[in-house]
Design an enzyme around this catalytic site. Structure first.
Site, PDB file in Angstrom:
ATOM      1  N   ASP A 135       0.787  -1.163   0.142  1.00 20.10           N
ATOM      2  CA  ASP A 135       0.008  -0.100  -0.124  1.00 20.10           C
ATOM      3  C   ASP A 135       0.822   1.406  -0.056  1.00 20.10           C
ATOM      4  OD1 ASP A 135       0.889   0.331   2.626  1.00 20.10           O
ATOM      5  OD2 ASP A 135      -0.988   0.047   3.454  1.00 20.10           O
ATOM      6  N   HIS A 136       0.516   2.343   0.245  1.00 20.26           N
ATOM      7  CA  HIS A 136       1.090   3.607  -0.071  1.00 20.26           C
ATOM      8  C   HIS A 136       2.405   3.762   1.409  1.00 20.26           C
ATOM      9  CE1 HIS A 136      -2.331   3.878   2.816  1.00 20.26           C
ATOM     10  NE2 HIS A 136      -1.614   4.930   3.774  1.00 20.26           N
ATOM     11  N   CYS A 178       2.833  -3.365   4.089  1.00 20.91           N
ATOM     12  CA  CYS A 178       2.174  -2.070   4.345  1.00 20.91           C
ATOM     13  C   CYS A 178       2.646  -1.600   5.474  1.00 20.91           C
ATOM     14  CB  CYS A 178       0.830  -2.406   4.562  1.00 20.91           C
ATOM     15  SG  CYS A 178       0.365  -3.580   6.078  1.00 20.91           S
ATOM     16  N   GLY A 179       2.100  -0.722   6.303  1.00 17.48           N
ATOM     17  CA  GLY A 179       2.612   0.105   7.498  1.00 17.48           C
ATOM     18  C   GLY A 179       3.393  -1.056   8.592  1.00 17.48           C
ATOM     19  N   GLY A 185       2.633  -4.495   8.432  1.00 16.55           N
ATOM     20  CA  GLY A 185       2.473  -5.998   7.839  1.00 16.55           C
ATOM     21  C   GLY A 185       1.131  -6.394   8.190  1.00 16.55           C
ATOM     22  N   ILE A 186       0.544  -6.012   9.092  1.00 18.12           N
ATOM     23  CA  ILE A 186      -0.620  -6.767   9.782  1.00 18.12           C
ATOM     24  C   ILE A 186      -1.838  -6.894   8.834  1.00 18.12           C
ATOM     25  CG2 ILE A 186      -2.489  -6.740  11.698  1.00 18.12           C
ATOM     26  CD1 ILE A 186      -0.033  -5.355  13.349  1.00 18.12           C
ATOM     27  N   GLY A 187      -2.345  -5.838   8.162  1.00 18.41           N
ATOM     28  CA  GLY A 187      -3.379  -5.793   7.366  1.00 18.41           C
ATOM     29  C   GLY A 187      -3.309  -6.544   6.080  1.00 18.41           C
ATOM     30  N   MET A 188      -1.879  -6.679   5.591  1.00 15.98           N
ATOM     31  CA  MET A 188      -1.656  -7.414   4.479  1.00 15.98           C
ATOM     32  C   MET A 188      -1.876  -8.928   4.833  1.00 15.98           C
ATOM     33  SD  MET A 188      -1.266  -5.825   1.655  1.00 15.98           S
ATOM     34  CE  MET A 188      -0.485  -4.418   0.812  1.00 15.98           C
ATOM     35  N   HIS A 206       9.015 -24.318   9.157  1.00 13.48           N
ATOM     36  CA  HIS A 206       7.993 -24.870   9.694  1.00 13.48           C
ATOM     37  C   HIS A 206       6.654 -24.937   9.107  1.00 13.48           C
ATOM     38  CE1 HIS A 206      10.224 -25.382  13.998  1.00 13.48           C
ATOM     39  NE2 HIS A 206      10.909 -25.634  12.927  1.00 13.48           N
ATOM     40  N   ARG A 243       7.335 -33.754  10.335  1.00 13.24           N
ATOM     41  CA  ARG A 243       6.153 -33.441  11.143  1.00 13.24           C
ATOM     42  C   ARG A 243       5.450 -32.362  10.957  1.00 13.24           C
ATOM     43  NH1 ARG A 243      10.482 -31.257  13.346  1.00 13.24           N
ATOM     44  NH2 ARG A 243      10.649 -29.739  14.799  1.00 13.24           N
TER      45      ARG A 243
HETATM   46  C1  RB5 Z   1      -2.163   2.601   6.600  1.00 16.61           C
HETATM   47  O1  RB5 Z   1      -2.117   3.992   7.001  1.00 16.61           O
HETATM   48  C2  RB5 Z   1      -1.860   1.447   7.493  1.00 16.61           C
HETATM   49  O2  RB5 Z   1      -3.152   1.225   8.359  1.00 16.61           O
HETATM   50  C3  RB5 Z   1      -1.494   0.237   6.686  1.00 16.61           C
HETATM   51  O3  RB5 Z   1      -0.365   0.556   5.961  1.00 16.61           O
HETATM   52  C4  RB5 Z   1      -1.094  -0.896   7.596  1.00 16.61           C
HETATM   53  O4  RB5 Z   1      -0.362  -0.802   8.440  1.00 16.61           O
HETATM   54  C5  RB5 Z   1      -2.289  -1.901   7.936  1.00 16.61           C
HETATM   55  O5  RB5 Z   1      -2.340  -2.910   8.637  1.00 16.61           O
END
Ligand code: RB5
Length: 155
Positions: free
Chosen positions: A8-9, A66-67, A69-72, A99, A133
């Site tokens: 993302d940006h 992304c900022g 990585g969690i949302g991705m 693993h 395993r």
């Molecule tokens: C964007 O501001 C941010 O929310 C996104 O890059 C990311 O961190 C979401 O998980």
């Protein structure tokens, strides 16, 4: 090895550096699914493109930035067949391959430096799944996917 990449940006600048780094390693082909600037976009749109490319077998592996990585990571793991791992150090990257046979790597551009990210990517790309395993456990994940699968992958 063909690698699908997107950000993302917030991840755009790191994506550009990672692309250049991967190409400098040799032996990799990259398909860039965007975004192509720091103009705000929504990470699920980009995670989906890479996840579907990997799930369809059009790319061997994927990298999403992304900022945090969690949302991705959350988004990519909604796609059947995807095992996306959020890795913020080299040990996580190595374990995610040995693993979990992770087929997508998620990175948080706001949390790690470019040089750390490059090393994480290098280790993640060059570490093999250990099988044994761990195979049994991945099969259980696939079985869970089968239980909850309602719709096939879009063509
Ligand atoms: C964007 O501001 C941010 O929310 C996104 O890059 C990311 O961190 C979401 O998980």
């Amino acid at each position: 090895m063909r690698i699908a990449i997107a950000s993302d940006h917030a991840g755009y600048l790191l994506k550009e550096k990672i692309k250049e780094y991967i190409l400098s390693l040799g032996g990799y082909e990259i398909e860039d699914f965007g975004t192509m600037s720091q103009e705000p976009v929504d990470y699920p749109d980009y995670a989906l493109k890479v996840a579907e490319a990997v799930a369809r077998g059009e790319s061997h592996r994927g990298i999403l930035i992304c900022g945090t990585g969690i949302g991705m990571c959350i988004t990519a793991n909604k796609v059947p067949g995807i095992r996306c791992a959020l890795c913020h150090d080299v040990r996580m990257a190595r374990y995610s391959r040995e693993h979990n046979d992770a087929n997508i790597l998620a990175l948080g551009a706001r949390l790690i430096e470019a040089e750390e990210a490059k090393e994480i990517v290098r280790v993640w790309l060059t570490t093999d799944f250990q099988g044994g395993r761990h195979e049994r456990r991945l099969k259980k994940i696939a079985e869970i996917e089968d239980v909850y699968a309602k719709v096939p992958l879009r063509s």
